[in-house]
Scaffold this active site. Sequence first.
Site, PDB file in Angstrom:
ATOM      1  N   HIS A 292       0.820  -1.188   0.000  1.00 50.13           N
ATOM      2  CA  HIS A 292       0.046  -0.055  -0.131  1.00 50.13           C
ATOM      3  C   HIS A 292       0.853   1.161  -0.076  1.00 50.13           C
ATOM      4  CE1 HIS A 292      -3.974  -1.612   0.375  1.00 50.13           C
ATOM      5  NE2 HIS A 292      -3.690  -2.495   1.247  1.00 50.13           N
ATOM      6  N   CYS A 361       0.115   1.855  -5.812  1.00 55.39           N
ATOM      7  CA  CYS A 361      -0.560   2.635  -6.497  1.00 55.39           C
ATOM      8  C   CYS A 361      -0.400   3.913  -6.574  1.00 55.39           C
ATOM      9  CB  CYS A 361      -2.041   2.337  -5.649  1.00 55.39           C
ATOM     10  SG  CYS A 361      -2.759   1.158  -5.485  1.00 55.39           S
ATOM     11  N   ARG A 370      -0.448   2.464 -11.425  1.00 57.75           N
ATOM     12  CA  ARG A 370       0.593   1.786 -10.651  1.00 57.75           C
ATOM     13  C   ARG A 370       1.959   2.602 -10.855  1.00 57.75           C
ATOM     14  NH1 ARG A 370      -3.569   0.254  -9.244  1.00 57.75           N
ATOM     15  NH2 ARG A 370      -4.400  -1.844  -8.927  1.00 57.75           N
TER      16      ARG A 370
END
Length: 393
Positions: A292, A361, A370
């Site tokens: 993340h 991300c 991405r």
Amino acid sequence: MPGAFEDWPAGGEYGASPQPEAQPQPGSYAPRPESYAPQSESYAPQPGSYVSQPEPYSASYEPLPDGSLPDESLPGESYLPPVDEETVALRIPDPPPSGSDAVSGSPASSATRRDDPSQGGRAARRKAAKRRHGRHGGAPDTGPAPEGAREERRAPLSRVEARRQARARKPSPAVVASRAIGEVFITTGVLMLLFVTYQLWWTNVRAHAQAGSEASSLQNDWASGKRNPGAFEPGQGFAILHIPKLDVVVPIAEGTSNKGVLDRGMVGHYAEGALKTAMPGDKSGNFGLAGHRNTHGEPFRYINKLSPGDPIVVETQDEYYVYKMSSILPVTSPSNTSVLNPVPTGSGFTEPGRYITLTTCTPEFTSKYRMIVWGKMVEERPRSKGKPDALVS
């Protein structure tokens, strides 16, 4: 007042010539000399003037200009102001009533003194105050009555009028609807604020705690020999990722599921299906990791700040694998899986080797695109030799 006694010189006779300097002015106090001549018969002090009084002695009254004798109730007196019994301070006396009533003591003069509180005693003033201000001396309430008092004095409303007023006080449907919509908006805003707080703060707190616990458990297992190299179950931790420049120390688990790996603050190894990548100990291949960038521990939030040559270290049970950052792809499509190839597309590598790929991300707080960071292995160091220089310095 006419007919008042005056001082006469010792041994003098009635009717002798008066001394001019002994005449007092109206309203003044004349000092009593040792001796002076009497005033002329035509002199009469004005009302309100004060004349010094001699010691009491017997003498005849001077007749008034009309030939009558003065009132016996006021023998030889000049006008004295009413005594103020409530104070002993100096004050300017009120002027006496004009006319012959003040001298003659007529019934009209007596009545005037009785009716005027300033001419009477304390009892008279109290009675006058009660008549003007009520029993306790308060100021009369001459202003308009309060709204509540006026309503109490009104006649009671009939049943029809009361119902009509009750209906008029009820809010209209539009007002009720606007209030309901406002409450919905307020509730929605509060819920959104709580959700944002949960996402941006609480998920990080919880993920850091879970990742720290997993890293400690993993190192304890390595020290005790409970874990052996080999195949790992999805969600099982098997290594620790170090990025010294970003102060990142995070466990690496098998798989990239959100619930089992990424949302727990760990980074996941691409090890499933067509996205299966090599392990660090393989002699050739691309070791692909996902993490993340925001929330849930956000271990890859600042990987865009890495520069070529920055170390990236993977720690396993037996070895340290040291990579050097080589290139970055700022934006690409989520479907661009070629970045995980054994020789990744766009990385600048042209031949097989031992590579590492970090994916996350971008932009921040979205998952539209991405970001890719690549590195190449430069050192493999057994744990028995201690930590590599990248973790010591």
